[in-house]
Motif scaffolding. Structure first.
Motif, PDB file in Angstrom:
ATOM      1  N   LYS A  90       0.934  -1.257  -0.180  1.00  0.00           N
ATOM      2  CA  LYS A  90      -0.049  -0.096  -0.042  1.00  0.00           C
ATOM      3  C   LYS A  90       1.019   1.073  -0.085  1.00  0.00           C
ATOM      4  CE  LYS A  90      -4.046   2.358   2.386  1.00  0.00           C
ATOM      5  NZ  LYS A  90      -4.963   2.124   3.577  1.00  0.00           N
ATOM      6  N   LYS A  91       1.888   1.312   0.760  1.00  0.00           N
ATOM      7  CA  LYS A  91       2.929   2.431   0.802  1.00  0.00           C
ATOM      8  C   LYS A  91       3.378   2.690  -0.536  1.00  0.00           C
ATOM      9  CE  LYS A  91       7.042   2.118   2.838  1.00  0.00           C
ATOM     10  NZ  LYS A  91       7.846   1.799   4.079  1.00  0.00           N
ATOM     11  N   ASN A  92       3.969   1.715  -1.197  1.00  0.00           N
ATOM     12  CA  ASN A  92       4.578   1.919  -2.479  1.00  0.00           C
ATOM     13  C   ASN A  92       3.536   2.211  -3.507  1.00  0.00           C
ATOM     14  OD1 ASN A  92       7.128   1.107  -1.267  1.00  0.00           O
ATOM     15  ND2 ASN A  92       6.973  -1.197  -1.782  1.00  0.00           N
ATOM     16  N   MET A  93       2.305   1.574  -3.465  1.00  0.00           N
ATOM     17  CA  MET A  93       1.426   2.146  -4.532  1.00  0.00           C
ATOM     18  C   MET A  93       1.231   3.633  -4.196  1.00  0.00           C
ATOM     19  SD  MET A  93      -1.172  -0.928  -4.690  1.00  0.00           S
ATOM     20  CE  MET A  93      -0.518  -2.612  -5.498  1.00  0.00           C
ATOM     21  N   GLN A  94       1.083   3.937  -2.873  1.00  0.00           N
ATOM     22  CA  GLN A  94       0.841   5.599  -2.650  1.00  0.00           C
ATOM     23  C   GLN A  94       2.021   6.299  -3.210  1.00  0.00           C
ATOM     24  OE1 GLN A  94      -0.001   5.134   1.396  1.00  0.00           O
ATOM     25  NE2 GLN A  94      -2.072   5.034   1.239  1.00  0.00           N
ATOM     26  N   ARG A  95       2.951   5.930  -3.263  1.00  0.00           N
ATOM     27  CA  ARG A  95       4.423   6.473  -3.783  1.00  0.00           C
ATOM     28  C   ARG A  95       4.188   6.525  -5.160  1.00  0.00           C
ATOM     29  NH1 ARG A  95       8.481   3.524  -1.628  1.00  0.00           N
ATOM     30  NH2 ARG A  95       8.672   4.887   0.400  1.00  0.00           N
ATOM     31  N   GLN A  96       3.822   5.729  -5.765  1.00  0.00           N
ATOM     32  CA  GLN A  96       3.658   5.859  -7.315  1.00  0.00           C
ATOM     33  C   GLN A  96       2.477   6.764  -7.369  1.00  0.00           C
ATOM     34  OE1 GLN A  96       2.972   1.402  -7.711  1.00  0.00           O
ATOM     35  NE2 GLN A  96       4.375   1.455  -9.381  1.00  0.00           N
ATOM     36  N   ALA A  97       1.443   6.741  -6.889  1.00  0.00           N
ATOM     37  CA  ALA A  97       0.430   7.614  -7.228  1.00  0.00           C
ATOM     38  C   ALA A  97       0.894   9.218  -6.891  1.00  0.00           C
ATOM     39  CB  ALA A  97      -0.714   7.331  -6.101  1.00  0.00           C
ATOM     40  N   SER A  98       1.705   9.442  -5.960  1.00  0.00           N
ATOM     41  CA  SER A  98       2.171  10.646  -5.739  1.00  0.00           C
ATOM     42  C   SER A  98       3.207  11.257  -6.649  1.00  0.00           C
ATOM     43  CB  SER A  98       3.040  10.727  -4.451  1.00  0.00           C
ATOM     44  OG  SER A  98       4.235  10.109  -4.485  1.00  0.00           O
ATOM     45  N   LYS A  99       3.626  10.220  -7.599  1.00  0.00           N
ATOM     46  CA  LYS A  99       4.525  10.654  -8.713  1.00  0.00           C
ATOM     47  C   LYS A  99       3.609  10.533 -10.191  1.00  0.00           C
ATOM     48  CE  LYS A  99       8.698   8.939  -6.706  1.00  0.00           C
ATOM     49  NZ  LYS A  99       9.623   7.943  -6.726  1.00  0.00           N
ATOM     50  N   GLY A 100       2.190  10.229  -9.919  1.00  0.00           N
ATOM     51  CA  GLY A 100       1.281  10.330 -11.091  1.00  0.00           C
ATOM     52  C   GLY A 100       1.444   9.203 -12.009  1.00  0.00           C
ATOM     53  N   LYS A 101       2.085   7.950 -11.594  1.00  0.00           N
ATOM     54  CA  LYS A 101       2.239   6.759 -12.417  1.00  0.00           C
ATOM     55  C   LYS A 101       0.954   6.025 -12.229  1.00  0.00           C
ATOM     56  CE  LYS A 101       7.255   6.787 -11.895  1.00  0.00           C
ATOM     57  NZ  LYS A 101       8.331   5.835 -11.727  1.00  0.00           N
ATOM     58  N   ILE A 102       0.285   6.079 -11.131  1.00  0.00           N
ATOM     59  CA  ILE A 102      -1.111   5.372 -11.112  1.00  0.00           C
ATOM     60  C   ILE A 102      -2.015   6.280 -10.278  1.00  0.00           C
ATOM     61  CG2 ILE A 102      -0.227   2.910 -11.014  1.00  0.00           C
ATOM     62  CD1 ILE A 102      -0.650   2.914  -7.827  1.00  0.00           C
ATOM     63  N   SER A 103      -3.355   5.986 -10.270  1.00  0.00           N
ATOM     64  CA  SER A 103      -4.294   6.902  -9.627  1.00  0.00           C
ATOM     65  C   SER A 103      -4.703   6.424  -8.113  1.00  0.00           C
ATOM     66  CB  SER A 103      -5.571   7.136 -10.560  1.00  0.00           C
ATOM     67  OG  SER A 103      -6.296   5.665 -10.482  1.00  0.00           O
ATOM     68  N   GLU A 104      -5.413   6.931  -7.265  1.00  0.00           N
ATOM     69  CA  GLU A 104      -5.955   6.529  -6.076  1.00  0.00           C
ATOM     70  C   GLU A 104      -6.873   5.363  -6.337  1.00  0.00           C
ATOM     71  OE1 GLU A 104      -5.195   7.060  -3.149  1.00  0.00           O
ATOM     72  OE2 GLU A 104      -3.590   8.828  -3.492  1.00  0.00           O
ATOM     73  N   SER A 105      -7.643   5.396  -7.415  1.00  0.00           N
ATOM     74  CA  SER A 105      -8.604   4.383  -7.481  1.00  0.00           C
ATOM     75  C   SER A 105      -7.810   3.075  -8.080  1.00  0.00           C
ATOM     76  CB  SER A 105      -9.656   4.902  -8.814  1.00  0.00           C
ATOM     77  OG  SER A 105      -9.144   5.158 -10.133  1.00  0.00           O
ATOM     78  N   ASP A 106      -6.873   3.437  -8.909  1.00  0.00           N
ATOM     79  CA  ASP A 106      -6.067   1.949  -9.307  1.00  0.00           C
ATOM     80  C   ASP A 106      -5.570   1.424  -7.966  1.00  0.00           C
ATOM     81  OD1 ASP A 106      -6.127   2.400 -11.859  1.00  0.00           O
ATOM     82  OD2 ASP A 106      -4.211   3.820 -12.131  1.00  0.00           O
TER      83      ASP A 106
END
Length: 294
Positions: free
Chosen positions: A50-66
């Motif tokens: 979850k933490k690593n996905m949130q890091r990806q989202a903060s960089k615009g690589k994935i969305s919160e819904s992803d």
């Protein structure tokens, strides 16, 4: 089996590698079943994902819904039986041949007949591991690099019995995960670690013989060879126990003295100083900034 048949992925081991494989598999749209004997390890893995996905989202690589959708695809269990419906099962346990063989003996009878079994081993013979299974034609190596969500390469290794359809399905799956594959023959440590680990071992010898300090060796390779990370820092990141295991596989498998593990590497592992995960290796990670231990 083809890529169109692969809907669910089982992962054995919820450590650094297993959690990373679960992360990229769920993002790619696969249903994920992650198994580990330790419930605390499973909980930690899910938190890390979850933490690593949130890091990806903060960089615009994935969305919160992803993130929500991907996390919803991951199920965890302490029971191997939960892998019975998986199309592909990837073993990501510790780099120990007997432990891996024991896992394969237990999981094979639980898997559906057409399912593919892979090992994330970084050095051990795929042919030898496949021999303890009842499906050597549907067995191969799928060696992810660490950290899995960031590193682009997956080494694909066929054992002597691996069927072409198995290889093609896993190659297509690798690409669906957003990774690039490199095919390696089934020789000790494959491609990446056959080249990388002797370099790290030589850096440890350079330290052992007093040619340079930890800091000078890492600085020299970062600035002199343009490496993003020095070899001793990288060894700590990989885990000195893993480095030693791979060097031992090379030494035993190729019978060449150039692969002899450095005695200093052996001493660090014997002391329990296995790198970042233990808080101490060639660097001490107890403070805000890592401090060289030699």
């Amino acid at each position: 089996m083809t890529i169109q048949d692969i809907k669910s992925v089982g992962i054995i081991g919820a450590g650094q590698m297993g959690s990373g494989i679960a992360h990229v598999s769920s993002i790619a749209g696969f249903d994920v079943h992650m198994v580990d004997v330790n419930q605390d390890q499973l909980d930690a893995a899910l938190a890390t994902i979850k933490k690593n996905m949130q890091r990806q989202a903060s960089k615009g690589k994935i969305s919160e819904s992803d993130i929500t959708t991907a996390l919803g695809r991951i199920k965890s269990s302490q029971e191997l039986e939960s892998l019975s419906d998986c199309d592909v099962v990837i073993e990501a346990a510790t780099e120990n041949e007997e432990i891996k063989k024991d896992i394969f003996r237990k999981v094979c009878p639980l898997m559906k007949p057409e399912a593919i079994l892979c090992s994330n081993t970084s050095s051990i013979s795929i042919t030898r591991l496949a021999a303890v299974t009842k499906r050597p034609g549907q067995f191969m190596g799928m060696h992810f690099m660490n950290p899995v969500p960031i590193m682009q390469l997956v080494e694909l290794i066929r054992g002597i019995a691996t069927e072409e359809s198995t290889y093609n399905a896993i190659k297509d799956m690798t690409h669906k995960l957003g990774k690039t594959s490199a095919s390696s023959e089934d020789f000790p440590a494959f491609i990446v670690n056959r080249i990388l680990l002797p370099m790290i071992n030589e850096a440890v010898y350079t330290l052992y013989e007093g040619v340079g300090t930890v800091d000078s060796i890492d600085t020299a390779m970062k600035l002199g060879a343009n490496h993003p990370m020095g070899p001793l820092e990288l060894a700590d990141f990989i885990g000195l126990d893993t480095c030693l295991a791979i060097m031992s596989v090379l030494y035993d498998g190729l019978a060449d003295t150039k692969y002899r593990p450095c005695p200093l590497l052996v001493k660090y592992v014997e002391a329990g100083w296995v790198g970042k995960k233990s808080g101490r290796g060639f660097y001490d990670y107890g403070g805000d900034t890592p401090v060289p231990t030699r």
